[in-house]
Scaffold this motif. Structure first.
Motif, PDB file in Angstrom:
ATOM      1  N   PRO A 172       0.796  -1.225   0.000  1.00 50.93           N
ATOM      2  CA  PRO A 172       0.000   0.000   0.000  1.00 50.93           C
ATOM      3  C   PRO A 172       0.830   1.277   0.000  1.00 50.93           C
ATOM      4  CG  PRO A 172      -0.105  -1.102   2.138  1.00 50.93           C
ATOM      5  CD  PRO A 172       0.569  -2.042   1.208  1.00 50.93           C
ATOM      6  N   VAL A 173       0.436   2.183  -0.894  1.00 48.54           N
ATOM      7  CA  VAL A 173       0.951   3.553  -0.929  1.00 48.54           C
ATOM      8  C   VAL A 173      -0.248   4.426  -0.610  1.00 48.54           C
ATOM      9  CG1 VAL A 173       2.063   5.348  -2.302  1.00 48.54           C
ATOM     10  CG2 VAL A 173       2.637   2.927  -2.700  1.00 48.54           C
ATOM     11  N   MET A 174      -0.248   5.061   0.574  1.00 49.33           N
ATOM     12  CA  MET A 174      -1.429   5.741   1.091  1.00 49.33           C
ATOM     13  C   MET A 174      -1.158   7.225   1.295  1.00 49.33           C
ATOM     14  SD  MET A 174      -2.350   2.806   3.938  1.00 49.33           S
ATOM     15  CE  MET A 174      -3.749   3.674   4.641  1.00 49.33           C
ATOM     16  N   ALA A 175      -2.136   8.050   0.921  1.00 51.55           N
ATOM     17  CA  ALA A 175      -2.033   9.496   1.111  1.00 51.55           C
ATOM     18  C   ALA A 175      -3.375  10.028   1.591  1.00 51.55           C
ATOM     19  CB  ALA A 175      -1.627  10.183  -0.182  1.00 51.55           C
ATOM     20  N   LEU A 176      -3.338  11.095   2.395  1.00 50.75           N
ATOM     21  CA  LEU A 176      -4.545  11.690   2.959  1.00 50.75           C
ATOM     22  C   LEU A 176      -4.824  13.044   2.314  1.00 50.75           C
ATOM     23  CD1 LEU A 176      -6.766  11.725   5.222  1.00 50.75           C
ATOM     24  CD2 LEU A 176      -5.095  12.982   6.616  1.00 50.75           C
ATOM     25  N   ALA A 177      -6.083  13.229   1.907  1.00 47.50           N
ATOM     26  CA  ALA A 177      -6.553  14.542   1.469  1.00 47.50           C
ATOM     27  C   ALA A 177      -8.071  14.545   1.517  1.00 47.50           C
ATOM     28  CB  ALA A 177      -6.072  14.865   0.054  1.00 47.50           C
ATOM     29  N   GLN A 178      -8.642  15.616   2.042  1.00 51.32           N
ATOM     30  CA  GLN A 178     -10.086  15.803   2.152  1.00 51.32           C
ATOM     31  C   GLN A 178     -10.773  14.617   2.836  1.00 51.32           C
ATOM     32  OE1 GLN A 178     -12.113  18.030   2.102  1.00 51.32           O
ATOM     33  NE2 GLN A 178     -11.540  19.681   0.718  1.00 51.32           N
ATOM     34  N   ASN A 179     -10.187  14.142   3.915  1.00 49.99           N
ATOM     35  CA  ASN A 179     -10.754  13.036   4.683  1.00 49.99           C
ATOM     36  C   ASN A 179     -10.962  11.781   3.834  1.00 49.99           C
ATOM     37  OD1 ASN A 179     -12.541  15.698   5.971  1.00 49.99           O
ATOM     38  ND2 ASN A 179     -11.116  14.561   7.251  1.00 49.99           N
ATOM     39  N   HIS A 180     -10.171  11.658   2.792  1.00 51.09           N
ATOM     40  CA  HIS A 180     -10.156  10.466   1.953  1.00 51.09           C
ATOM     41  C   HIS A 180      -8.748   9.874   2.013  1.00 51.09           C
ATOM     42  CE1 HIS A 180     -13.871  12.067   0.617  1.00 51.09           C
ATOM     43  NE2 HIS A 180     -13.849  11.695  -0.666  1.00 51.09           N
ATOM     44  N   VAL A 181      -8.681   8.551   2.057  1.00 44.57           N
ATOM     45  CA  VAL A 181      -7.391   7.874   1.907  1.00 44.57           C
ATOM     46  C   VAL A 181      -7.232   7.507   0.436  1.00 44.57           C
ATOM     47  CG1 VAL A 181      -5.917   5.988   2.642  1.00 44.57           C
ATOM     48  CG2 VAL A 181      -7.616   6.915   4.227  1.00 44.57           C
ATOM     49  N   HIS A 182      -6.161   7.987  -0.158  1.00 42.46           N
ATOM     50  CA  HIS A 182      -5.886   7.709  -1.564  1.00 42.46           C
ATOM     51  C   HIS A 182      -4.848   6.596  -1.659  1.00 42.46           C
ATOM     52  CE1 HIS A 182      -7.723  11.663  -1.634  1.00 42.46           C
ATOM     53  NE2 HIS A 182      -7.918  11.525  -2.927  1.00 42.46           N
ATOM     54  N   PHE A 183      -5.149   5.597  -2.471  1.00 41.03           N
ATOM     55  CA  PHE A 183      -4.246   4.469  -2.682  1.00 41.03           C
ATOM     56  C   PHE A 183      -3.660   4.576  -4.091  1.00 41.03           C
ATOM     57  CE2 PHE A 183      -7.035   3.003   0.668  1.00 41.03           C
ATOM     58  CZ  PHE A 183      -6.195   2.294   1.507  1.00 41.03           C
ATOM     59  N   ILE A 184      -2.341   4.636  -4.173  1.00 43.75           N
ATOM     60  CA  ILE A 184      -1.628   4.741  -5.448  1.00 43.75           C
ATOM     61  C   ILE A 184      -0.960   3.408  -5.762  1.00 43.75           C
ATOM     62  CG2 ILE A 184       0.317   5.899  -6.608  1.00 43.75           C
ATOM     63  CD1 ILE A 184      -0.398   8.404  -5.049  1.00 43.75           C
ATOM     64  N   ASP A 185      -0.839   3.124  -7.041  1.00 40.58           N
ATOM     65  CA  ASP A 185      -0.160   1.913  -7.528  1.00 40.58           C
ATOM     66  C   ASP A 185      -0.956   0.650  -7.211  1.00 40.58           C
ATOM     67  OD1 ASP A 185       1.921   0.586  -8.893  1.00 40.58           O
ATOM     68  OD2 ASP A 185       2.998   0.163  -7.032  1.00 40.58           O
ATOM     69  N   VAL A 186      -2.271   0.767  -7.151  1.00 38.84           N
ATOM     70  CA  VAL A 186      -3.108  -0.417  -6.983  1.00 38.84           C
ATOM     71  C   VAL A 186      -3.072  -1.216  -8.282  1.00 38.84           C
ATOM     72  CG1 VAL A 186      -5.474  -1.247  -6.645  1.00 38.84           C
ATOM     73  CG2 VAL A 186      -4.606   0.682  -5.295  1.00 38.84           C
ATOM     74  N   PRO A 187      -2.818  -2.518  -8.229  1.00 41.49           N
ATOM     75  CA  PRO A 187      -2.792  -3.318  -9.465  1.00 41.49           C
ATOM     76  C   PRO A 187      -4.073  -3.146 -10.272  1.00 41.49           C
ATOM     77  CG  PRO A 187      -1.952  -4.604  -7.626  1.00 41.49           C
ATOM     78  CD  PRO A 187      -2.482  -3.325  -7.037  1.00 41.49           C
ATOM     79  N   GLY A 188      -3.902  -2.871 -11.565  1.00 35.37           N
ATOM     80  CA  GLY A 188      -5.046  -2.682 -12.443  1.00 35.37           C
ATOM     81  C   GLY A 188      -5.506  -1.247 -12.564  1.00 35.37           C
ATOM     82  N   THR A 189      -5.023  -0.365 -11.692  1.00 36.70           N
ATOM     83  CA  THR A 189      -5.386   1.053 -11.764  1.00 36.70           C
ATOM     84  C   THR A 189      -4.345   1.785 -12.600  1.00 36.70           C
ATOM     85  OG1 THR A 189      -6.494   1.018  -9.611  1.00 36.70           O
ATOM     86  CG2 THR A 189      -5.781   3.160 -10.437  1.00 36.70           C
ATOM     87  N   PRO A 190      -4.769   2.550 -13.602  1.00 35.41           N
ATOM     88  CA  PRO A 190      -3.788   3.191 -14.492  1.00 35.41           C
ATOM     89  C   PRO A 190      -3.013   4.309 -13.811  1.00 35.41           C
ATOM     90  CG  PRO A 190      -6.015   3.944 -14.990  1.00 35.41           C
ATOM     91  CD  PRO A 190      -6.153   2.831 -13.988  1.00 35.41           C
ATOM     92  N   ALA A 191      -1.901   4.669 -14.425  1.00 35.83           N
ATOM     93  CA  ALA A 191      -1.116   5.808 -13.950  1.00 35.83           C
ATOM     94  C   ALA A 191      -1.996   7.048 -13.931  1.00 35.83           C
ATOM     95  CB  ALA A 191       0.094   6.020 -14.854  1.00 35.83           C
ATOM     96  N   GLY A 192      -1.768   7.915 -12.941  1.00 36.30           N
ATOM     97  CA  GLY A 192      -2.544   9.141 -12.841  1.00 36.30           C
ATOM     98  C   GLY A 192      -3.885   8.990 -12.171  1.00 36.30           C
ATOM     99  N   SER A 193      -4.189   7.801 -11.660  1.00 41.21           N
ATOM    100  CA  SER A 193      -5.450   7.567 -10.965  1.00 41.21           C
ATOM    101  C   SER A 193      -5.178   6.954  -9.603  1.00 41.21           C
ATOM    102  CB  SER A 193      -6.361   6.641 -11.774  1.00 41.21           C
ATOM    103  OG  SER A 193      -6.791   7.260 -12.968  1.00 41.21           O
ATOM    104  N   ALA A 194      -6.081   7.197  -8.661  1.00 37.47           N
ATOM    105  CA  ALA A 194      -5.949   6.662  -7.314  1.00 37.47           C
ATOM    106  C   ALA A 194      -7.271   6.044  -6.878  1.00 37.47           C
ATOM    107  CB  ALA A 194      -5.552   7.771  -6.331  1.00 37.47           C
ATOM    108  N   ASN A 195      -7.167   4.972  -6.144  1.00 40.01           N
ATOM    109  CA  ASN A 195      -8.338   4.376  -5.505  1.00 40.01           C
ATOM    110  C   ASN A 195      -8.570   5.070  -4.169  1.00 40.01           C
ATOM    111  OD1 ASN A 195      -7.034   2.216  -7.327  1.00 40.01           O
ATOM    112  ND2 ASN A 195      -9.127   1.487  -7.041  1.00 40.01           N
ATOM    113  N   ILE A 196      -9.809   5.124  -3.715  1.00 44.78           N
ATOM    114  CA  ILE A 196     -10.154   5.988  -2.577  1.00 44.78           C
ATOM    115  C   ILE A 196     -10.973   5.238  -1.532  1.00 44.78           C
ATOM    116  CG2 ILE A 196     -11.542   8.005  -1.901  1.00 44.78           C
ATOM    117  CD1 ILE A 196     -10.678   9.332  -4.512  1.00 44.78           C
ATOM    118  N   PHE A 197     -10.605   5.475  -0.262  1.00 46.68           N
ATOM    119  CA  PHE A 197     -11.390   5.040   0.883  1.00 46.68           C
ATOM    120  C   PHE A 197     -11.953   6.292   1.535  1.00 46.68           C
ATOM    121  CE2 PHE A 197     -11.640   4.183   5.506  1.00 46.68           C
ATOM    122  CZ  PHE A 197     -12.496   3.087   5.511  1.00 46.68           C
TER     123      PHE A 197
END
Length: 367
Positions: A172-197
């Motif tokens: 996991p590569v995790m970042a916080l912004a606007q009370n959302h956890v952003h996940f970078i480098d998720v398998p299957g997710t393209p460059a320039g996009s982040a998955n969000i919790f």
């Protein structure tokens, strides 16, 4: 039977035992830069406009952790001017260590880890709720610290939030912004996009959010790296920096306008480096103990793209002798002190993960 010491054994006794430390850096609520466990002590390097010269203040106090864990990390609880340290004690890896930056004192909070693995996780500390969210072995956990600036008599516990929807081998590569956890480098997710919790609804968005490059520029790659969230004068973080392991560039993701800008990568290319941000600076602590920074001004693309990394001179003389500085001390931007107001937004009764959608335009949930 008594034996006469050999020359080799005497030489071995004369060699000093090295105590390995794993330092970390954090800002206090006034954005003084603090370095913990650096060359065996703790230091206050002051505000950004003083980093180019002078000496850091020794703030080493009793009750501190030994900073001998693996992957020690520090987090600012901005509303309470407290620094939380995870994995700061190899002998007691589940303990949480609290530095009250106002009283300059340490306490140790006992933590029930449960199935949470303190030797394998990545975490963020949510700005508004003061809750840690961590992923350990593909499971999401939460640790609620309320308004703590010191340890409580009773233990606190990591609570299992649920299994992430990501591949079991995802690092996991995790970042916080606007009370959302952003996940970078998720398998299957393209460059320039982040998955969000979505923190306030304990909800993994089903679709990734794109953050294209601003003004036709590049967006961030799909690769492992480190992150740091930029604070604001007030309110929650709106931007985070992503530094790929190769250190080729620093990508700043703005979740308000869904864009990515690029500023120079750190002078020291170190996949094991740590990063922390204030309002106006991104700081790197590399694996040798050297501390450097790049000034940053939100919304000023011209200045940010031309910014250069410089050594935090106040800490250069303190770092271990193996540390090499990255660049000479240069111009700085003045750090600012924030006066935040806690959010009252909370999880609504009866809402359950998986029953909601999320509208990124209005940033509101949909049933």
């Amino acid at each position: 039977m008594f034996s006469i010491p050999t020359l080799v054994s005497l030489l071995l006794l004369a060699v000093p035992h090295t105590v390995y430390a794993d330092p970390c850096v954090a800002f206090d609520a006034d954005f003084n830069l603090l370095a913990f466990g650096l060359n065996g002590k703790d230091w206050n390097a002051g505000k950004q406009d003083t980093w180019a010269s002078g000496s850091a203040t020794d703030i080493t106090a009793s009750g501190r952790p030994p900073f001998d864990g693996t992957g020690t990390t520090c987090y600012l609880a901005q509303f309470f001017n407290a620094i939380y340290v995870l994995n700061g004690d190899k002998a007691n890896p589940s303990n949480l260590h609290i530095y009250d930056a106002t009283s300059k004192s340490w306490t140790t909070q006992k933590v029930n880890a449960g199935k949470f693995d303190p030797a394998s996780f990545n975490a963020i500390l949510d700005h508004d709720t003061n809750v840690f969210y961590a992923v350990s072995h593909n499971e999401m956990y939460a640790l609620d610290l309320g308004e703590q600036t010191a340890a409580k008599a009773e233990a606190v516990s990591w609570e299992d939030v649920g299994t992430t929807p990501y591949a079991s081998d995802y690092q996991p590569v995790m970042a916080l912004a606007q009370n959302h956890v952003h996940f970078i480098d998720v398998p299957g997710t393209p460059a320039g996009s982040a998955n969000i919790f979505v923190i306030h609804f304990a909800f993994f968005q089903p679709d990734a959010q794109a953050y294209p490059g601003a003004n036709g520029g590049p967006s961030f790659p799909a690769s492992h790296g480190q992150t740091a969230s930029f604070f604001q004068e007030s309110g929650v973080q709106q931007e985070f920096a992503f530094i790929p392991d190769d250190g080729s560039a620093t990508y700043v993701v703005n979740v308000e306008n869904n864009s990515t800008s690029t500023i120079p990568g750190p002078s020291t290319k170190d996949p094991k480096a740590q990063y922390v941000a204030s309002i106006t600076a991104l700081v790197q602590l590399d694996s040798s103990g050297a501390v450097s920074f790049v000034p940053y001004k939100q919304g000023d693309a011209s200045a940010d793209s031309a910014a250069t990394w410089s050594s935090v001179a106040k800490l250069a003389a303190i770092a271990p002798s193996s540390a090499s500085t990255s660049g000479a001390a240069g111009s700085t931007a003045t750090g600012a002190s924030a006066t935040p107001t806690p959010s009252t937004f909370a999880l609504e009764p009866g809402l359950q993960p998986g029953l909601l959608g999320w509208d990124e335009t209005t940033r509101t949930p949909t049933v």
